[in-house]
Design an enzyme around this catalytic site. Structure first.
Site, PDB file in Angstrom:
ATOM      1  N   GLU A 136       9.141 -22.504 -26.994  1.00 55.57           N
ATOM      2  CA  GLU A 136       7.816 -22.355 -27.595  1.00 55.57           C
ATOM      3  C   GLU A 136       7.889 -22.039 -29.087  1.00 55.57           C
ATOM      4  OE1 GLU A 136       5.328 -21.105 -23.667  1.00 55.57           O
ATOM      5  OE2 GLU A 136       5.985 -19.476 -24.924  1.00 55.57           O
ATOM      6  N   CYS A 190      11.328  -7.520 -22.918  1.00 55.02           N
ATOM      7  CA  CYS A 190      11.109  -8.850 -23.491  1.00 55.02           C
ATOM      8  C   CYS A 190      11.081  -9.910 -22.405  1.00 55.02           C
ATOM      9  CB  CYS A 190      12.225  -9.151 -24.491  1.00 55.02           C
ATOM     10  SG  CYS A 190      12.205 -10.832 -25.103  1.00 55.02           S
ATOM     11  N   CYS A 243       3.909 -11.841 -29.591  1.00 59.35           N
ATOM     12  CA  CYS A 243       5.339 -11.488 -29.581  1.00 59.35           C
ATOM     13  C   CYS A 243       5.785 -11.117 -28.188  1.00 59.35           C
ATOM     14  CB  CYS A 243       5.615 -10.212 -30.360  1.00 59.35           C
ATOM     15  SG  CYS A 243       5.188 -10.243 -32.020  1.00 59.35           S
TER      16      CYS A 243
END
Ligand code: SAH
Ligand code: SF4
Length: 377
Positions: free
Chosen positions: A101, A128, A354
């Site tokens: 992405e 993450c 993020c």
């Protein structure tokens, strides 16, 4: 197999042209056509001799990764999912297609492209979502530069939502903060950075290109020598005990070594500063005591702080910080004289924030399975 010219920086293209018996200025012309004019069809490169165009048609291509889909968020943020091919290695049967992405964030005074460097990531930071998916492979130079090519040339004709204007070069800044750890794919990333900075291609200045790393100390030193772009370091914890837990690479390169590497980096990038990224995880690293420890830790490093509220994803096990906790944390750093930015969450509605970049990763490291067992135990 034809050579993909997107895999080359100008030096590489010049060398390859040399093998064809062509002069360096021809390589420069073709480089311009590809990166500045956005032309991929050799037949349209009108100032190139017909014989050379024909040679290129036979021996070369300009191929970016295929766009699987592109989304636009209500706030103008864009996200592309690129197909980077089947998982054809030992672990895969080719039925699974990997995806990465890329995100574009338009603002009044800039357009920032967030670029991926790997399919997945092997470093397993616990908060993450890319890290949770495991690791498949490094991206090629063409796949890294291709993300920029598609964004730059795709957005050229579209008015910026913030300003209403069309821009000749909509991408003014690049941050290597998408999927993957850029310094774990060192050679390809450095070559791609060279294309981004090259005046014959995207002409971005050194300070407008940022590499974000979780702290691969030896590679930070090599980057300083090869291509000292702006450096962001994902700190996330002010002491080794906590950082060992949430950023496992810390067990290999603990904080004292990381701080020393930051200082060495700035010798190559004088007048710069390190941006310390700090994902705020509620109740884990967001207390006033953590902020005070952070001030002591970074005492000798010219730096700014970027506080990122944790972006949740399913089964993460973490929570967003309370806004009051973020405010207190920020003020403690500011009172100590630090510049602190708090990252606004953009592109929330299209999962472009993020840490939410998940793409599609056929894990080949076995880590995902191992972790599943650990968690089940
Ligand atoms: N591997 C590099 C660059 C990619 S991650 C690195 O770790 O620096 C880019 C930034 O997003 C890093 O600071 C990372 O810690 C942060 N991030 C990861 N997951 C996140 C999440 N769920 N919420 C907010 N930020 C996250
Ligand atoms: Fe990898 Fe960066 Fe995610 Fe850590 S935060 S797992 S280094 S992508």
């Amino acid at each position: 197999m034809p050579q993909n010219l997107l895999d080359f920086d100008l030096a590489g293209l010049t060398a390859w042209f040399g093998e064809l018996g062509e002069k360096p200025f021809r390589a420069r012309q073709v480089f311009h056509w590809i990166h500045q004019a956005g032309v991929t069809d050799f037949a349209q490169m009108t100032d190139i001799a017909k014989s050379l165009r024909e040679k290129l048609q036979n021996e070369a291509v300009v191929r970016m990764p295929a766009v699987n889909f592109a989304h636009v968020s209500a706030d103008g943020t864009r996200k592309w999912l690129f197909d980077v091919g089947p998982d054809s290695g030992a672990a895969g049967d080719g039925a699974w297609r990997n995806g990465i992405e890329t995100v574009f964030i338009p603002e009044d005074d800039r357009g920032t492209l967030c670029v991926s460097s790997q399919v997945g990531c092997a470093l397993e930071c616990t908060f993450c979502s890319t890290g949770r998916q495991g690791f498949n492979r490094n991206l090629t130079v063409a796949e890294i530069v291709g993300q920029l090519w598609v964004a730059q040339h795709g957005l050229k004709r579209e008015p910026n939502r913030a300003t209403g204007e069309t821009a000749e070069r909509p991408v003014s800044n690049v941050v290597m903060m998408g999927m993957g750890e850029p310094l774990a794919n060192f050679e390809n990333v450095v070559t791609a950075l060279g294309v981004m900075l090259d005046d014959h291609a995207y002409g971005l200045s050194r300070r407008r290109v940022t590499v974000s790393t979780s702290g691969l100390v030896p590679a930070m030193d090599r980057l300083a020598e090869r291509c000292p772009v702006a450096l962001a370091v994902s700190l996330h914890a002010p002491n080794d005990a906590l950082r060992d837990r949430i950023v496992p690479i810390n067990r290999k390169y603990p904080l004292a070594e990381l701080m020393a590497a930051c200082r060495r980096y700035l010798v190559h990038a004088p007048r710069d500063f390190i941006t310390f990224e700090y994902v705020m995880l509620a109740g884990v690293n967001d207390q006033p005591g953590h902020a005070r420890e952070l001030i002591a830790l970074t005492r000798d490093v010219p730096c700014k702080f970027n506080l990122i509220p944790f972006n949740p994803f399913p089964d993460s096990g973490y929570e967003k910080p309370r806004s009051e906790a973020m405010r207190v944390f920020r003020e403690i750093l500011q009172d100590a004289g630090h510049v602190v930015t708090t990252r606004k969450t953009r592109g929330d509605d299209i999962d472009a924030a993020c840490g939410q970049l998940a793409g599609r990763v056929a894990d080949r490291s076995g880590r995902v399975m191992k972790r599943a067992h650990r968690e089940a135990a």
